[in-house]
Design a protein around this motif. Structure first.
Motif, short mmCIF file in Angstrom:
data_model
loop_
_atom_site.label_atom_id
_atom_site.label_comp_id
_atom_site.label_asym_id
_atom_site.label_seq_id
_atom_site.Cartn_x
_atom_site.Cartn_y
_atom_site.Cartn_z
N PHE A 20 110.00 -8.32 -18.06
CA PHE A 20 110.79 -7.11 -17.83
C PHE A 20 110.05 -5.89 -18.38
CE2 PHE A 20 113.94 -4.00 -19.33
CZ PHE A 20 114.67 -3.78 -18.16
N GLN A 21 109.41 -6.05 -19.56
CA GLN A 21 108.66 -4.95 -20.15
C GLN A 21 107.49 -4.55 -19.25
OE1 GLN A 21 107.67 -5.61 -24.26
NE2 GLN A 21 106.50 -3.72 -24.47
N TYR A 22 106.76 -5.54 -18.69
CA TYR A 22 105.66 -5.23 -17.77
C TYR A 22 106.18 -4.43 -16.59
CZ TYR A 22 103.24 -9.33 -19.89
OH TYR A 22 102.67 -10.23 -20.73
N GLN A 23 107.30 -4.89 -16.02
CA GLN A 23 107.82 -4.28 -14.81
C GLN A 23 108.25 -2.83 -15.04
OE1 GLN A 23 110.97 -6.97 -13.78
NE2 GLN A 23 109.61 -8.50 -12.90
N VAL A 24 109.01 -2.60 -16.10
CA VAL A 24 109.50 -1.25 -16.37
C VAL A 24 108.34 -0.33 -16.74
CG1 VAL A 24 111.03 0.15 -17.83
CG2 VAL A 24 111.75 -2.12 -17.10
N ASP A 25 107.32 -0.88 -17.37
CA ASP A 25 106.19 -0.08 -17.85
C ASP A 25 105.35 0.49 -16.71
OD1 ASP A 25 104.94 0.99 -20.15
OD2 ASP A 25 103.29 -0.43 -19.93
N VAL A 26 105.57 0.02 -15.49
CA VAL A 26 104.80 0.55 -14.35
C VAL A 26 105.07 2.05 -14.18
CG1 VAL A 26 104.50 0.46 -11.84
CG2 VAL A 26 104.66 -1.65 -13.16
N GLN A 27 106.32 2.49 -14.35
CA GLN A 27 106.66 3.89 -14.17
C GLN A 27 107.17 4.56 -15.44
OE1 GLN A 27 105.59 4.32 -10.12
NE2 GLN A 27 106.15 5.82 -11.64
N TYR A 28 107.53 3.79 -16.44
CA TYR A 28 108.07 4.33 -17.68
C TYR A 28 107.10 4.05 -18.82
CZ TYR A 28 112.46 4.81 -15.13
OH TYR A 28 113.42 5.17 -14.21
N ALA A 29 107.29 4.75 -19.93
CA ALA A 29 106.50 4.49 -21.14
C ALA A 29 107.36 3.61 -22.05
CB ALA A 29 106.14 5.80 -21.83
N GLY A 70 116.60 4.40 -8.44
CA GLY A 70 115.92 3.57 -7.46
C GLY A 70 114.43 3.50 -7.74
N PRO A 71 113.65 2.93 -6.82
CA PRO A 71 112.20 2.84 -7.00
C PRO A 71 111.57 4.23 -7.07
CG PRO A 71 112.96 1.42 -5.21
CD PRO A 71 114.10 2.31 -5.57
N GLY A 72 110.40 4.29 -7.68
CA GLY A 72 109.68 5.56 -7.75
C GLY A 72 109.52 6.07 -9.16
N PRO A 73 109.05 7.32 -9.31
CA PRO A 73 108.78 7.88 -10.65
C PRO A 73 110.04 7.92 -11.52
CG PRO A 73 107.85 9.26 -8.92
CD PRO A 73 108.72 8.26 -8.24
N ALA A 74 109.84 7.93 -12.81
CA ALA A 74 110.94 7.98 -13.77
C ALA A 74 111.74 9.28 -13.60
CB ALA A 74 110.40 7.89 -15.19
N ASP A 75 113.05 9.15 -13.60
CA ASP A 75 113.95 10.30 -13.53
C ASP A 75 114.68 10.41 -14.87
OD1 ASP A 75 115.78 12.26 -13.07
OD2 ASP A 75 116.74 11.31 -11.35
N VAL A 119 117.51 7.80 -16.54
CA VAL A 119 116.92 6.86 -17.50
C VAL A 119 115.70 7.55 -18.11
CG1 VAL A 119 115.74 4.65 -17.81
CG2 VAL A 119 117.72 4.80 -16.29
N PRO A 120 115.66 7.72 -19.43
CA PRO A 120 114.54 8.43 -20.07
C PRO A 120 113.19 7.80 -19.77
CG PRO A 120 116.35 8.10 -21.61
CD PRO A 120 116.67 7.29 -20.40
N TYR A 121 112.18 8.64 -19.75
CA TYR A 121 110.82 8.15 -19.53
C TYR A 121 110.35 7.27 -20.68
CZ TYR A 121 105.67 8.52 -19.26
OH TYR A 121 104.33 8.25 -19.24
N TYR A 122 110.66 7.66 -21.92
CA TYR A 122 110.26 6.86 -23.08
C TYR A 122 111.40 5.90 -23.41
CZ TYR A 122 106.42 10.13 -23.77
OH TYR A 122 105.29 10.88 -23.59
N VAL A 148 106.17 9.75 -14.43
CA VAL A 148 107.37 10.56 -14.49
C VAL A 148 107.39 11.52 -13.30
CG1 VAL A 148 106.39 12.40 -15.90
CG2 VAL A 148 108.82 11.86 -16.10
N ARG A 149 108.58 11.94 -12.90
CA ARG A 149 108.69 12.78 -11.70
C ARG A 149 107.98 14.12 -11.90
NH1 ARG A 149 115.01 14.50 -12.47
NH2 ARG A 149 114.60 16.39 -13.69
N GLU A 150 107.64 14.75 -10.78
CA GLU A 150 106.94 16.03 -10.79
C GLU A 150 107.77 17.10 -11.51
OE1 GLU A 150 103.80 18.69 -9.83
OE2 GLU A 150 103.99 16.52 -9.95
N GLY A 151 107.05 17.94 -12.28
CA GLY A 151 107.72 19.04 -12.97
C GLY A 151 108.18 18.70 -14.38
#
Length: 729
Positions: free
Chosen positions: A164-173, A138-143, A147-150, A65-68
């Motif tokens: 698709f679940q594997y791919q999204v799970d790289v940055q999201y829970a 876009g690419p990078g940490p969850a915003d 789009v919610p992190y969980y 998830v993004r910083e902060g």
């Protein structure tokens, strides 16, 4: 043989047993053959770039998830549910079944709560990048603002693929729930909400099950090099937190032992298993119901058993006890297909080759489905493998830190972190290994000398880290009994609160002890006998009344004291409705105290409180009926002890008064159970007096109850009523 003793020529036996033949799911191979496969395996370049970005992210940043953003605070991290476009007709019914959970998450996530349905749903064939781009990410940490992190996927893996679940799970829970019927969704939602709103807590108990079969190298290594050291490490790490960590290893890891752990009333908060997972050919009738079942110590091993595997050797969904109390617990299964099965074999996806079909369609394993959607209360989450589990991944020479990943993840889970956030260690490991593996393979293609042992280990570890998925809500967390602290200790430690916090057990997502801790702080800074003080005493009584840990009798007495304190302010003259509510709650606490202690003073206090409610309640509403029913249950309990006909008569009279108010149409189950209770009383009187009129009345009440108690929905009550009817007929 130890991990560092492997050579490139040694045969490697992977996890998984073919239930149709009794042999291994994969033939034995050596490191050289694995290396050849790794060099020819297909790679998703877009996914690999995402993994590389994750791996190269500074260690100081919040992973995923993004910083902060605090990943433990849903109001910051957000929570969303994702449906498949092709499921739009069914989505409203699923949302209704999950209603309690969605309402809770919406109250927690606020404006960062999102439902991806309709035009926002997942579209067939959509990649992670395409889906996120459509939602402005876009690419990078969850915003979480977009789009919610969980993210909870509510779809089967044909509609929203595992890839698709594997791919999204790289940055999201990411987690997934899928049940064959709506009842499964409803059971899962209600049990998870019950735990998170403090209606019950779990014991601080974890059980580690390491199956070890005769002459089987794979389970010997997983039992002795994964489960045993992992259990020892968790015992050490959680010593101050007073977790009881138990192990079932070797000969102790039988099907009967595992059944006892998952079928008892004192189910562990956390169960970790390592074993072979059962696999079956795609045309085998056992594939859908039993693939991913856990092979236990009952299997004699590959030398002594060379025929199809009988069900007596493995633990499947069919073996989950109907009366198991699993609500809120979690399980982690290291086993092939323990979470699910894709339609196409990932192992055969190589350059210029068509992947083989291993199942008629992708599916979620039936065992975790049964554990999550249990009618008596389902688990909060199950973590397991999709596809095969790579047993050697935690042993190879350059991947030994894999044990640290297990340790870190489980420590977070046991410390109450959301399961999706706890699994970030596996996501980091996957990103690291994929990046290193890609770099190594690129070097090999340009002439670098191959370290076959290292490359094979890297490839198996990469597959292992990728294939773990969460079944259940990724924001779910263990709600365990607090450390042994008395309420008096809490009050002494409490500091005056600078901000007044309003809590209500039916609305708060916090466990009772957290509520108690916060309320005692507030009470210290609240003027005694003021309306605010009374309201917090009322809430304190509610919290202790819901608290199931420690000495239950002490909790009940404290709840009584808090309710009595609130009654000094909420008098009948000032607030009749709240006073009547308090009397009803006092009656409930006294009735339970009587059940625990047999103390007649508690019974008399309960009777007095019940009659106070009846006198304060006007009309013929449900509150009046509930008061009569509460009094009837009290008299019925007293009759069990004194066996006096007069006491039974009081209970019968109270049940009848309740039935005068309750409507069969509006209060169906309560109406039926009141008749069932009357029947039991009349049956007891018939046995004691031999008066046939009691038998006739009992049969009449049983007939009324059986007309309502649907056999499928209320199996135990129905069976009990039928048994009593048979006895009296």
């Amino acid at each position: 043989m130890d991990a560092k003793g492997f050579s490139a020529e040694d045969d490697l036996v992977f996890n998984g047993i073919d239930g149709a033949t009794g042999g291994y799911l994969l033939p034995t191979v050596n490191a050289r053959e694995v290396t050849a496969f790794a060099k020819g395996a297909l790679q998703d370049r877009e996914h690999l770039r995402d993994l590389e970005r994750r791996h190269n992210q500074p260690a100081s940043k919040s992973r995923g998830v993004r910083e902060g953003v605090d990943p433990q605070d849903l109001s910051q991290a957000g929570w969303g549910i994702l449906f498949a476009h092709q499921d739009q007709e069914r989505a409203p019914a699923i949302m209704e079944a999950l209603g309690d959970l969605l309402a809770l998450r919406k109250s927690q996530a606020g404006e960062r709560y999102k439902e991806f349905s309709g035009l926002g749903a997942y579209r067939p064939g959509e990649s992670k990048t395409e889906f996120l781009a459509r939602h402005g990410v876009g690419p990078g940490p969850a915003d979480p603002d977009r789009v919610p992190y969980y993210l909870l996927i509510a779809a089967d893996p044909e509609a929203i693929p595992y890839t698709f679940q594997y791919q999204v799970d790289v940055q999201y829970a990411v987690g997934r729930v899928y049940f064959d019927d709506l009842d499964g969704y409803a059971h899962y939602a209600s049990s998870l909400v019950a735990m998170e709103t403090g209606q019950a807590v779990l014991p601080r108990r974890a059980v580690f099950v390491g199956v070890q079969n005769e002459a089987d190298q794979s389970t010997r290594l997983s039992a002795t090099r994964l489960v045993e050291p992992l259990a020892a490490k968790m015992l050490e790490l959680q010593k101050k937190s007073r977790w009881a960590v138990e192990s079932l290893l070797g000969e102790a890891a039988t099907k009967a032992a595992l059944s006892a752990q998952l079928g008892a009333t004192n189910v562990p908060a956390l169960t970790f298993t390592a074993s072979h997972g059962m696999g079956f050919p795609r045309d085998d009738p056992r594939q859908l119901p039993h693939q991913g079942a856990l092979l236990c110590r009952d299997w004699p091993g590959p030398l002594a058993w060379r025929e199809p595997i009988p069900e007596e050797f493995y633990y499947s969904a069919d073996d989950v006890a109907s009366d198991a109390q699993l609500a809120g617990s979690m399980a982690f299964h290291f086993a092939c297909y323990g979470a699910g099965t894709p339609r196409l074999d990932d192992f055969s996806q190589r350059d210029f080759r068509e992947p083989a079909a291993i199942a008629p369609h992708a599916f979620v394993a039936r065992l975790p489905q049964s554990l999550l959607g249990h009618p008596n209360g389902g688990m909060a989450a199950v973590v397991g493998h999709v596809e095969r589990a790579w047993g050697y991944s935690f042993l190879w020479e350059k991947t030994e830190s894999q044990l640290a990943v297990f340790e870190s993840t489980l420590q977070r889970v046991m410390n109450g972190y959301p399961i999706g956030y706890a699994m970030e260690y596996f996501n980091e490991r996957y990103a690291e290994l994929s990046t290193l593996l890609s770099s190594e393979l690129q070097g090999v293609r340009f002439g670098k000398a191959v370290d076959e042992l290292a490359l094979a280990g890297m490839w198996t570890a990469n597959n292992d880290a990728r294939s773990y998925v969460i079944l259940g809500d990724p924001a779910a967390r263990l709600v365990v009994a607090p450390l042994d602290r008395s309420p008096g200790d809490l009050a002494k430690q409490a500091e005056p609160a600078s901000i007044l916090v309003d809590l209500h057990p039916s609305e708060s997502s916090e466990a009772p002890l957290i509520m108690i801790d916060r309320l005692t702080r507030v009470l210290l800074s609240t003027r005694p006998d003021s309306p605010e003080w009374a309201e917090r005493q009322f809430l304190l009584g509610s919290a202790f009344g819901a608290l199931q840990r420690g000495d239950r009798r002490a909790n009940l007495r404290i709840a009584v004291e808090a309710y009595q304190a609130a009654s000094r302010v909420y008098t009948p003259e000032r607030n009749l409705e709240r006073w009547a509510d308090l009397q009803g709650r006092l009656a409930d606490q006294y009735i339970e105290l009587y059940a625990w202690t047999g103390d007649l003073e508690s019974a008399r206090a309960a009777e007095q409180a019940c009659r106070a409610v009846i006198s304060a309640t006007t009309g013929t509403g449900a509150d009046l009926a509930a008061a009569h029913l509460r009094l009837a249950d009290l008299y019925a309990g007293l009759y069990e002890h004194d066996q006096k006909e007069a006491t039974a008569g009081q209970a019968i009279e109270a049940y009848q008064k309740a039935l005068e108010v309750y409507s069969r149409e509006q209060e169906t189950f309560t109406w039926a159970m009141a008749h069932f209770a009357l029947a039991r009383l009349e049956a007891s009187l018939y046995r004691n007096t031999n008066g046939d009129h009691h038998r006739v009345r009992a049969l009449d009440d049983l007939q009324a109850a059986l007309e309502v108690l649907n056999k499928e929905i209320f199996p135990y009550q129905y069976a009990g009523a039928q048994a009593l009817q048979g006895e009296l007929s």
